[in-house]
Design a protein around this motif. Structure first.
Motif, short mmCIF file in Angstrom:
data_model
loop_
_atom_site.label_atom_id
_atom_site.label_comp_id
_atom_site.label_asym_id
_atom_site.label_seq_id
_atom_site.Cartn_x
_atom_site.Cartn_y
_atom_site.Cartn_z
N PRO A 63 -4.31 18.09 10.15
CA PRO A 63 -4.86 17.41 8.97
C PRO A 63 -3.91 16.33 8.44
N ARG A 64 -4.49 15.38 7.75
CA ARG A 64 -3.69 14.31 7.16
C ARG A 64 -3.66 14.43 5.64
N LYS B 76 -11.87 -0.63 -7.95
CA LYS B 76 -13.09 -0.84 -7.16
C LYS B 76 -12.66 -1.26 -5.76
N ARG B 77 -13.11 -0.50 -4.76
CA ARG B 77 -12.62 -0.70 -3.39
C ARG B 77 -13.08 -2.04 -2.79
N ALA B 78 -12.12 -2.76 -2.20
CA ALA B 78 -12.42 -4.03 -1.53
C ALA B 78 -12.57 -3.83 -0.03
N ILE B 79 -12.37 -2.59 0.43
CA ILE B 79 -12.40 -2.31 1.88
C ILE B 79 -13.34 -1.13 2.15
N GLU B 80 -13.80 -1.10 3.40
CA GLU B 80 -14.60 0.05 3.85
C GLU B 80 -13.67 1.21 4.17
N PRO B 81 -14.08 2.45 4.12
CA PRO B 81 -15.42 2.88 3.70
C PRO B 81 -15.59 2.80 2.17
N ARG B 82 -16.87 2.69 1.76
CA ARG B 82 -17.22 2.75 0.34
C ARG B 82 -16.73 1.52 -0.43
N ARG B 83 -16.77 0.35 0.22
CA ARG B 83 -16.47 -0.89 -0.46
C ARG B 83 -17.40 -1.04 -1.68
N GLY B 84 -16.83 -1.47 -2.80
CA GLY B 84 -17.62 -1.68 -4.01
C GLY B 84 -17.72 -0.45 -4.89
N TYR B 85 -17.25 0.69 -4.42
CA TYR B 85 -17.26 1.91 -5.22
C TYR B 85 -15.86 2.14 -5.84
N TRP B 86 -15.84 2.92 -6.91
CA TRP B 86 -14.61 3.11 -7.68
C TRP B 86 -13.83 4.33 -7.20
N THR B 87 -12.51 4.18 -7.25
CA THR B 87 -11.64 5.26 -6.77
C THR B 87 -10.34 5.30 -7.57
N LEU B 88 -9.63 6.40 -7.43
CA LEU B 88 -8.25 6.45 -7.92
C LEU B 88 -7.35 5.85 -6.85
N PRO B 89 -6.23 5.23 -7.25
CA PRO B 89 -5.31 4.70 -6.23
C PRO B 89 -4.77 5.82 -5.35
N ALA B 90 -5.01 5.73 -4.05
CA ALA B 90 -4.62 6.81 -3.13
C ALA B 90 -4.68 6.29 -1.70
N GLY B 91 -3.89 6.89 -0.82
CA GLY B 91 -3.94 6.49 0.59
C GLY B 91 -3.14 7.43 1.46
N PHE B 92 -3.22 7.22 2.76
CA PHE B 92 -2.55 8.13 3.70
C PHE B 92 -1.04 8.12 3.49
N LEU B 93 -0.48 9.31 3.41
CA LEU B 93 0.97 9.45 3.33
C LEU B 93 1.60 8.95 4.63
N GLU B 94 2.70 8.20 4.50
CA GLU B 94 3.39 7.66 5.67
C GLU B 94 4.54 8.59 6.08
N ASN B 95 4.88 8.56 7.36
CA ASN B 95 6.07 9.28 7.81
C ASN B 95 7.29 8.83 6.99
N GLY B 96 8.14 9.79 6.61
CA GLY B 96 9.37 9.46 5.89
C GLY B 96 9.21 9.38 4.38
N GLU B 97 8.00 9.53 3.89
CA GLU B 97 7.75 9.48 2.44
C GLU B 97 7.60 10.88 1.86
N THR B 98 7.94 11.05 0.60
CA THR B 98 7.50 12.23 -0.13
C THR B 98 6.08 11.95 -0.66
N THR B 99 5.39 13.03 -1.03
CA THR B 99 4.02 12.82 -1.56
C THR B 99 4.06 11.97 -2.83
N MET B 100 5.10 12.16 -3.66
CA MET B 100 5.18 11.34 -4.88
C MET B 100 5.45 9.88 -4.54
N GLU B 101 6.34 9.64 -3.59
CA GLU B 101 6.61 8.25 -3.18
C GLU B 101 5.34 7.59 -2.64
N GLY B 102 4.59 8.32 -1.84
CA GLY B 102 3.36 7.77 -1.29
C GLY B 102 2.36 7.47 -2.38
#
Lengths: 179, 179
Positions: free
Chosen positions: A37-38, A55-81
């Motif tokens: 899992p990611r 409001k998302r400018a990219i797919e999936p769900r372009r034009g819908y509202w979201t909280l700022p969030a994205g895939f955690l990168e290697n070497g990051e803590t969850t808070m840093e990400g």
């Protein structure tokens, strides 16, 4: 997965010795390719009784509202990400962010980790992956136009916790909708 | 990563359009191969003031003591993964497990998620990946023979929280030791 990323030969599915699950295995170099899992790291940026949504400018769900969030990168803590995504998508920084929720989404093998904190100086801007960035009170949130079920759930929990002054960490599972 | 797992051609490192980081990319089929942190789901099984530890029967750190924990599988929730590991490694089931901590280990791109709960019927047994399984009070824990720094930290937090009757969720980062 069709080919071994290590040696380039074909992979096939088998249960390795001592394992209980099928894995993609390479017979040539014996590499076992695990798939796991990611983690998506995100923020609930607040300003008084309002939360910051993008409001998302990219797919999936372009034009819908979201909280700022994205895939955690290697070497990051969850808070840093989480804070990196908040900066990238909403041009925003948080004061004293605190862990506020873990949301499992097993049918798509994702785990969201959210941190909550007040915006520094109420400053935000529209990032590359956003069309708009805006603050919303509970009754102003575009509930019908949220991008993902996990966003609805995290926001419902946030506003409920604000009312009761409960400030624990939510632990919840998002179930696949059948319709 | 040397080869594309989708088409088998060579991959190379480049920053894809719209990205900020180098990824393994296939020029032939245009697949971008993202690599992300992995989640380890684990348990802190309790019996009164004791915790259940397993002596590892497998590398790394064979012969050292650990909490039951392992890589989260696709399709599982973090709690399901934690309880599965507890069953597999310690033959134990927990009553009403609750989220108790998230531990980031950025230098090895891992995130541990722990659930705490009392053993059902004080029942446990030695699983395939364990040499011994045993209950320990704080002063009995083999502190010098724990398998990983994250296990020491989670146990320190557990015993500290027991003393203060604090039952929140810990959020912490394990820093790489320089010696």
């Amino acid at each position: 997965m069709n080919f071994c990323s290590h040696c380039g030969k074909s992979t096939y599915l088998k249960v390795p010795d001592g394992d209980h699950r099928e894995r993609h295995v390479c017979d040539h170099c014996n590499t076992i390719h695990y798939q796991n899992p990611r983690i998506i790291a995100g923020c609930i940026p607040t300003s008084g009784d309002r939360v910051l949504l993008c409001k998302r400018a990219i797919e999936p769900r372009r034009g819908y509202w979201t909280l700022p969030a994205g895939f955690l990168e290697n070497g990051e803590t969850t808070m840093e990400g989480a804070l990196r995504e908040c900066q990238e998508e909403a041009g925003a920084q948080l004061h004293n962010p605190l862990l506020c929720g873990i949301y499992d989404i097993p049918h798509i093998s994702q785990v969201y980790v959210f941190y909550r904190g007040p915006l520094i100086n109420d400053t935000f801007s529209v990032g590359d992956e956003s069309l708009e960035v805006e603050l919303f009170r509970k009754q102003e949130v575009p509930w019908e136009d949220l991008a993902f079920p996990v966003i609805s759930l995290a926001l419902e929990h946030h506003f409920a916790d604000c009312q009761t002054e409960l400030r624990g960490v939510r632990s919840s599972t998002v179930i696949k909708r059948l319709c």
